[in-house]
Design a protein around this motif. Sequence first.
Motif, PDB file in Angstrom:
ATOM      1  N   CYS A 272       0.892  -1.149   0.034  1.00 36.21           N
ATOM      2  CA  CYS A 272      -0.200  -0.087   0.009  1.00 36.21           C
ATOM      3  C   CYS A 272       0.826   1.139   0.003  1.00 36.21           C
ATOM      4  O   CYS A 272       2.085   1.180   0.584  1.00 36.21           O
TER       5      CYS A 272
ATOM      6  N   THR B  29     -12.259  -5.309   0.043  1.00 33.69           N
ATOM      7  CA  THR B  29     -11.823  -3.817  -0.239  1.00 33.69           C
ATOM      8  C   THR B  29     -12.906  -2.995   0.242  1.00 33.69           C
ATOM      9  O   THR B  29     -14.125  -3.342   0.683  1.00 33.69           O
TER      10      THR B  29
ATOM     11  N   GLU C 178      -9.077  -3.054   5.909  1.00 28.96           N
ATOM     12  CA  GLU C 178      -9.229  -1.708   5.638  1.00 28.96           C
ATOM     13  C   GLU C 178      -9.728  -0.584   6.549  1.00 28.96           C
ATOM     14  O   GLU C 178     -10.194  -1.048   7.300  1.00 28.96           O
TER      15      GLU C 178
ATOM     16  N   CYS D 117     -12.310  -5.809   8.275  1.00 30.71           N
ATOM     17  CA  CYS D 117     -11.271  -7.038   7.889  1.00 30.71           C
ATOM     18  C   CYS D 117     -12.083  -8.299   7.712  1.00 30.71           C
ATOM     19  O   CYS D 117     -13.304  -8.463   7.878  1.00 30.71           O
TER      20      CYS D 117
ATOM     21  N   ARG E 174      -2.188  -1.634   5.475  1.00 28.94           N
ATOM     22  CA  ARG E 174      -2.881  -0.421   4.988  1.00 28.94           C
ATOM     23  C   ARG E 174      -2.533   0.357   5.994  1.00 28.94           C
ATOM     24  O   ARG E 174      -2.167   0.339   7.137  1.00 28.94           O
TER      25      ARG E 174
END
Length: 1438
Positions: free
Chosen positions: A935, A1062, A1022, A1032, A977
């Motif tokens: 990321c 996502t 995320e 998650c 992330r």
Amino acid sequence: MSALKKLKKAFAGDKKGSSKGTTQEVRQVSVKEEPTSSATGSGSFEPAEPSSQAGASLIPSTSNDKSDIETARSLQKEKYIAWGIAAMNGLANIAEATEVLAPLKAACGTASNILEIIQSMERNKEAWKSTIELLRSHFQAFNSQLAKMIDDDAAPVPDSLLLSPMKAYGRELEELLAAVLQEGGVAVDDVPSNFQNLRSILMRAGTTNLEKERIQKYSERLRTAMEKFNVAMYIYMGAEAQRVNQQLLRIESKLASGTEKSSRPTYGPIGSGGTQHTTCLEGTRTSILNDIDAWSKKEDLDHQVYCIGDVAGTGKSTIASHMTHKWEKENRLAARFFFSRGTVDTESAGDLCFAIAYELKDTHPKLRDHIKSIMKRKTVVGASDVAVQWQTLVTDPLALLEGDTFVLVIDALDECRRETRRSLLECILKTFCGPSSSLPHVRVFFTTRMEPDVRPLIENAPSVSLNHLRQSKTEREDSIADVAIYINHHLSLSAPIIKPEQRALLIDRSEGLFIFASTACALLKQCAQDDQNDLLGTILATNGFTNLDALYYEVLRRALPRDSLSKDPLRIVLGVILAAQQPLSMMAISSLLPPSSRPIPVRKIVLDLASVLASGLPDDPVYILHPTFREFLHQQKRSTAAYAISKHQGHSFLAVSCLKLLLQELKFDICGLLASDSPPPINEDIPDLTRKILRCTSSALRYAAVHWVAHGSFMMQNESVCRMMRELFQEKLFNWLEFVALLGATDAFVQAIRQLDSKITDYRKLDTTYLKESDQAWCLETLRFMAHYQPLLITSAMQVYVSTLVYWNRSSLIYEKYGPQYGDNVPSVPLGMPSVPPANVTLHGHTSYVFNVSFSPRGDFIASSSRDHTLKVWDTVTGAMVLSIDGDHGEFLFSPNGEEIISFWDKTIRQWDIKNGSLIGGPWKANFGRITSVCSSPDGAHILFGTSDGIIGYMTIRTGIVGYHSKIHDSTIMAVRYSPDGKTIATASRDKTICLWKAELTQQAPEKAHSFGQESPAIAVEFSTRTPLLLCSNEYLYRIYDITTRMEIFASPGLYRINCMTISPDGRYGVIDAEEDTIYVWDAETGASVGKSLRGHTSSINGVAFSPDSKMIVSCSSDTTVRTWAMTSLMEDDGVEQGHTQEVRALSISPDHRLLVSVAEDETLCIWDVLAGRLVVDPIELSDLDLKHIRFSPDGEVILCAASTHDIRLRSPATGEFLGKAFPKFNPEPSYITELTFSPNSQLVAMTAASAHRGVGWQIIIWRLGTPPKYKHACKAVFSIDFNPYKKRITFSSDSRYVCCNGQAWDLAVKPPMSIQGETLESTLSDKPSLPLLYYHRSLRSRIGGTIRSGTITQDEAEILDLSAGSYAGRIDIGNPPINSYALSRDFPVHTHSIDGGVAAFGSADGRVMLMDFTHLPAYQQAVEQLAGFRSTEVKKT
């Protein structure tokens, strides 16, 4: 006299009654003496330095004398008026302009004048600041563009696209000027009466006080006008460099299919080697030819490259051609390429690489297989940068050459397009001039003009043997001597007879330039003998021109007809030749000329220009012999206004003519390829296709079909061009598609439409346009159409009329226009056809499963990485694949600006330029485990990645420095992330934890903030962008946590194997995959499901991503596809009812074709109302029965459902209700059923099966079906067979007495059933209740084998082909042999099918069903008649 003094004189004259002479004098001053701007030598303008005290310096602030203050103010006002008068003269020049250069100069001067006035004013200084900056930037832009145009010295363009926005900008300047003068205190009465234009604008402006808001409004209007001018300038300059980037031409148009275009015949007149030259005249160039020959034979690895670098016209190309012929005779020529600017296939480095590869394949048999394998990856190679193309297409094949020393010849490197020229030369020098050459057996010989970008590279490469031809005194003397031999030879062969002293003067005038000598000799030869002395005198005269320019001028002057009062015919013909994308024949030029009151004698003009143009027969190409003549015609200072030719003019002629030709000559089946009793042919199977195209179409039409957009896209200000373009789309699009597909030019077609769409977008920003919104809609729909059907048209051009409309939406532009025209040939799709245009697109191109997928930051591109060792980039709107990067790629990221991609594979990191696929960073190595997740930081400065050994690492994008932290997980990190504020990092690991960390990039382990335990390995994590939530998932469920409280606020029910997850950029939605091939969308704050699930993939989904605007989802799968999904499709009903969720196993059509029954892998049975297009009842659960076979009874009363074992049941077609078991008891019972069927009277059922009894083998079982309501069934017969019945149909005779299978038949009237032979067998086999008229095939290319003869139907098994057909859609044939063929949509992955009469049903691998009805088609009726005739013949035989 100064401008101010003259202005005072004008004021005095005005007060006394100005005389005519005074008025004229002041006007003369105002035009010739602009007070504040002056033209530099280059034509650009130099603004005066701004002075903040300019206004104050004129007004004494300490004087008490009132008259002094008034005097100063009066002087200042007079100065303003003088500037205003100069500005008005500039504005007049803009308003009255007919070409570009003059108004551009005027705009510079006017902007400068207005700047002076504003900068000298005291009032509203702060409010005017932004306007001052704006005018300065505009002045600089105008000045820069003006300098470039003057430097280019291009011929003027009448009615240029720039004029309208330039004049609009001038009107805004005029409004601003009036406001500025008013702000400076200038009133109407202050201006002398003889300056009416300035008085008029002041009267219109009125006396309103200028406030800050009004000043800003003037700036905004000026800014808007400048933006439109910039758009026009962009289009205008695009026309000056109109050649489409060769890389994009080859690759950007390769659509989602990834289909490789087969090599096609070249219909253009110049081959891949470029324009060829003659060899050297015997006795000339002996020294350098010997030198080159000796170099080529030396075993000197320090000098593998030989370069002739000199000015134009010295004979470099002739030397190259001479040596090429010599090396070819000696079998030492590797390949040759002659660059030729002005021809689309011979002007870029990519052209050279591909041409050399093709020549190596054709001339060196041992390289054919290797190069063929490369060409299978043409899309990938062509999308790469020059270095990759050079290595793959040139260096690698050359390394495989065996034998003596070979020479690679490259002529006219300076003619290579500038953007690829330097890269190509760098590749050559790196390959052959490095410390250790990888090709010791190859030499490179090239010629070039010593352009600024290549000179340093050549001169600084010590291992290059460089020859300048005319640098030293000896070389110049040799050149003059060679020119003398040349002139004496050519002038002694035939008339004219030139005296020795005249020849000497001509030799002297040539100055060693072969181009001058050859042009002069050619001109003298074609001159009438009476005119020879005059012509020779003109050639030898010195008249201020350079020698060559004077000669070219004389060539043009003599080409004019003696009775011609206009140079227009000559200029028009040359304009077309210059603007053409490839050399045209004389016949093509004649066809493409604009209408004229008198016919233009093209042949005579071309022949009269034989000294500068090459031509032969009327069908041979006409091209310019030397690039210096092209340059001469384009530069006004060299050719003068009499002969200077604008490229825009040629574009204008060709745009109109090409469109007219296309509208007149394009037609259905243009080459007469269709037969009434045959399907559309496969392109490659058409005998002599090239000859047929040449016979049936003109070269002008072939040119127009491929190249009209290159001309028309720069002429959209022309009303007739816009109108004819509209007609082409709305009336001739299918004919156009047929033709470009036959030409093998679908890639060029797609690129042209993309270019056209882009230009329409630009033009529609301008006020003066004849374009409509629908014009762009046609471009976009055509691109989408080609995204679906380009592979089909590449295979069969004529399918455009047959198959494309079957699945195209009925409300689309294309169907509304072409459906009525070709709809009689289109089968209906009553079931399974979407009622709205599909918002979701499937991108085909990968050949193995796809790992990862992502949108670019602007959402204009999608990238995907695959196990096929490519990373592909797709256009979001059209689905076109615009780039393919070779190599191993797993995880990847777009850079924040969207211009680069950073890819990760194993421990290696690379950075790629997505414009051309070149490697611009790396490879960098990470000194720890395999990179598994990545990321970027919110500021885009860093990249964070997790590894297989639980280490978290980072890389600084700017420096490429890779760092790492210590181990933070006990197993693979599956996701990493950043939080939106960049202060927290979240990780998900296979060690069953999801952790939060403080984001500190050091070599130390980050501080853990919290850990959330999971029941199974964690897959994804995320951060929400809206709320402090963490989303998650582990392998079986997804959760939502509150980061602040560390509390779980939602947990989903258990799901089947989650691979990816996502969150949308707006934080509203989460997306996961589940059940392997299904996408679920849920509310990111509550966890609740949103809309319907998204199905379409046929294998596991490996990655999902949202577009930046959160309106689209993209997914990738192991089924090798990438799919886009519109968020609107979650809620919208597309008119197709979803019954099954997994692949369809079996189908059956009711006898009246009103119902369809299907069973699927999800253990459901669906009954469909075909006419209504919906389910009769809800899907019926079949959890206790693994159905493999399903059949309607001929009377339509029952549905027979069978597992692969003996479990067979009956159901009601109306309700799906279970009616009872359908199979009598046997001992032993069959263990495996391969096929079953009803008798025509619906009373008997026959099946083929394997017996459970050891040693019995395969059997045929027949039983009598019971009657309702008890359905007591009775066994009629069981007998063994000696063949495997798998994939073999079992059928009854029409009277239900005989059962047939595998070409055998048994009589059921006797016990036990007896096998029949002879005529009775033949009669029985032909006496079937129905014979197939539709045939399904998995491949579009394969042909049906066998025909109907002797009563034997060899395609019985065609209806029960392998049910594991996979995802290829295939085709349906009508009749046998086929009368017509229909390709099935590749977006419908056929898994099973069923055919009954003229109706075919299909079940997809993703659970959809579709029914197609062919019964109304003429081809089907013809097939029915043929079958009736066949049966009649067979009856007579019997």
